[in-house]
Design an enzyme around this catalytic site. Structure first.
Site, PDB file in Angstrom:
ATOM      1  N   HIS A 169       0.839  -1.210   0.000  1.00  0.00           N
ATOM      2  CA  HIS A 169       0.000   0.000   0.000  1.00  0.00           C
ATOM      3  C   HIS A 169       0.869   1.253   0.000  1.00  0.00           C
ATOM      4  CE1 HIS A 169      -3.949   2.023   0.801  1.00  0.00           C
ATOM      5  NE2 HIS A 169      -3.071   3.022   0.931  1.00  0.00           N
TER       6      HIS A 169
ATOM      7  N   HIS B   1       1.588   5.376  -2.207  1.00  0.00           N
ATOM      8  CA  HIS B   1       1.134   6.405  -3.158  1.00  0.00           C
ATOM      9  C   HIS B   1       2.361   7.038  -3.811  1.00  0.00           C
ATOM     10  CE1 HIS B   1      -3.152   6.486  -1.865  1.00  0.00           C
ATOM     11  NE2 HIS B   1      -2.612   5.974  -0.782  1.00  0.00           N
TER      12      HIS B   1
ATOM     13  N   GLN C 278      -9.507   8.997  -5.992  1.00  0.00           N
ATOM     14  CA  GLN C 278      -9.252   9.657  -4.699  1.00  0.00           C
ATOM     15  C   GLN C 278     -10.408  10.526  -4.221  1.00  0.00           C
ATOM     16  OE1 GLN C 278      -5.933  10.394  -2.476  1.00  0.00           O
ATOM     17  NE2 GLN C 278      -7.890  10.574  -1.448  1.00  0.00           N
TER      18      GLN C 278
ATOM     19  N   HIS D 196      -9.171   1.537  -0.410  1.00  0.00           N
ATOM     20  CA  HIS D 196      -9.139   2.267   0.844  1.00  0.00           C
ATOM     21  C   HIS D 196     -10.526   2.064   1.436  1.00  0.00           C
ATOM     22  CE1 HIS D 196      -5.707   4.135  -1.057  1.00  0.00           C
ATOM     23  NE2 HIS D 196      -5.431   4.828   0.030  1.00  0.00           N
TER      24      HIS D 196
ATOM     25  N   GLU E 125     -11.448   4.186   6.215  1.00  0.00           N
ATOM     26  CA  GLU E 125     -10.349   4.934   6.838  1.00  0.00           C
ATOM     27  C   GLU E 125     -10.999   6.083   7.597  1.00  0.00           C
ATOM     28  OE1 GLU E 125      -7.387   6.528   4.231  1.00  0.00           O
ATOM     29  OE2 GLU E 125      -6.008   7.024   5.868  1.00  0.00           O
TER      30      GLU E 125
ATOM     31  N   ASP F 246       2.074   3.291   2.969  1.00  0.00           N
ATOM     32  CA  ASP F 246       1.073   4.291   2.581  1.00  0.00           C
ATOM     33  C   ASP F 246       1.697   5.580   2.070  1.00  0.00           C
ATOM     34  OD1 ASP F 246      -1.381   5.405   2.076  1.00  0.00           O
ATOM     35  OD2 ASP F 246      -2.041   5.519   4.158  1.00  0.00           O
TER      36      ASP F 246
END
Ligand code: FE2
Length: 424
Positions: free
Chosen positions: A55, A57, A150, A208, A211, A307
């Site tokens: 995981h 970005h 996103q 995701h 969260e 992350d």
């Protein structure tokens, strides 16, 4: 004749052995008395398969402070800040920052990364940039890309169409963010829609999911249901699942067996969860990380993810999966020897299983990728966040680092002061 023999390394299970490498594959394991292009003396040090991050970005990494920092430290301000940043960021910026991160990762023995890519902007420049990076690093890092709307599959007016375009361009995995949709109902509908896209294309799913500190954020229930309904068992992952921290215990006692039955895996991201969650709490303040040991006790595969590194959500980080596991073991209170060793397994084998890496591991026929650590065993590697003395990727040495800094050694306590390898 081997290309490389790694002599006398200690495997994570404690066996001491040699490893023979030829044509990018592990060809032999055992006592080897043969010629080799290079013999690397592991001298009893830990020889492990490479670290894996399920995981991350890559499109946002290394952007910390641009154009400003996240003052509240919350997920929601981070998403807003990323929205400002992606307006001005170029494909070249994203490629250059991601490649810098991949250099850091390689030096840390992190050789497989699943990266979410924002699919909301109409230009899809992040997708273009990350597909370029994936090709650029393929000789040393296995990069798996997730189409990640996103700003919400439905909340953003063009996200759904752009996510489909991203999948058509060759993105590997279907992502989502149901807790960021406008309503719980929209969140559940987005999970259903995205799972159907994945089933139709034969792709994996990594969302995701929940969260949030809201105990009523239950999209993991829908994700589990859709996995079962569509026959996606073993191909779906729920990332974060932080709301489970706050859920009612009775509800969780029903939920965990359903997750296990559907073979849905879980990836908490402890550095980010502990930094971002619980920001509206006073005291006592929730830890905000999901229930790791409890899921494992039900047979659910759980990994640890990084992350973020130096981006709108997290202002630190070094591509070191031992840092990630170290934080995770504290927050989840995994303190027994078996639990500590399991934390090392989570950032290696468990994460590889979540990503579906077929030729991973230290066995004959696997890709010849491994890391030699300045530690005797997995628990010591975690305690010291030990230096990566040598990293081999697909049969090629790609990084070397010095052993402990002798100048820092305390007489009589040589192993207590091993200095971590500092990424340049
Ligand atoms: Fe994330």
């Amino acid at each position: 004749m081997f290309d490389i023999i790694v002599k006398g390394g200690t495997l994570p299970d404690g066996r001491i052995t040699d490893i023979g490498i030829e044509a990018g594959r592990i060809k032999a394991i055992g006592s080897l008395d043969a010629d080799a292009g290079e013999v690397i003396d592991a001298a009893g040090d830990l020889v492990a398969p490479p670290f894996v991050d399920p995981h991350f970005h890559l499109d946002a990494t290394q952007s910390y402070g641009t154009p400003r920092i996240n003052a509240s430290g919350t997920l929601l301000e981070g998403i807003g800040l990323w929205g400002e940043l992606k307006e001005v960021m170029t494909v070249g910026d994203m490629v250059s920052r991601a490649l810098t991160y991949c250099d850091w990762a390689a030096s840390m023995g992190l050789l497989a990364i699943r990266s979410h890519v924002d699919t909301c902007d109409d230009s899809l420049k992040g997708v273009e940039a990350m597909l370029h990076v994936k090709d650029e690093v393929k000789d040393y890092i296995d990069l798996q890309l997730v189409a990640f709307p996103q700003d919400g599959l439905y909340r953003d007016p063009t996200a759904r169409a752009n996510t489909i375009r991203a999948l058509d361009m060759g993105i590997d995995v279907v992502g989502g963010i149901p807790h960021f949709e406008r309503t719980m109902a929209d969140g559940a509908a987005s999970v259903r829609d995205l799972c159907e896209m994945a089933a139709a294309r034969g792709l994996r799913v990594d969302m995701h999911c929940d969260e949030s500190d809201d105990p009523m954020s239950r999209h993991i229930e829908t994700l589990t249901y859709e996995t079962q309904r569509l026959g996606l068992q073993g191909r779906v992952n729920g990332s974060h699942l932080t709301s489970m921290h706050s859920m009612d215990n009775y509800y969780v006692s029903k939920l965990l067996p359903l997750i296990a039955e559907a073979e849905v895996s879980a990836v908490p991201n402890p550095l980010i969860n502990i930094m971002i969650q619980g920001r509206q709490d006073t005291f006592p303040k929730r830890r905000g990380m999901t229930r790791v040991k409890e899921m494992q006790a039900h047979g659910i595969t759980v990994g640890w993810g990084q992350d973020c590194v130096l981006d709108p959500w997290y202002s630190l980080g070094t591509a070191d999966m031992l840092d990630v596991a170290f934080m995770g073991m504290h927050v989840a209170q995994m303190s027994s020897p078996e639990e500590m060793a399991r934390c090392f397994d989570m950032v290696t084998h468990q994460n590889a299983a979540i990503m579906g890496l077929g030729d991973y591991g230290l066995h004959i026929g696997a890709a010849a990728s491994l890391v030699i650590l300045d530690a005797a065993n997995p628990i010591e590697a975690l305690r010291l966040r030990a230096a990566r003395l040598c990293v081999i990727a697909k049969g090629r040495v790609i990084s070397r680092a010095p052993r402990m800094d002798a100048a820092l050694a305390i007489p009589g306590r040589p192993d207590t002061v091993r200095r971590r390898h500092k990424v340049q």
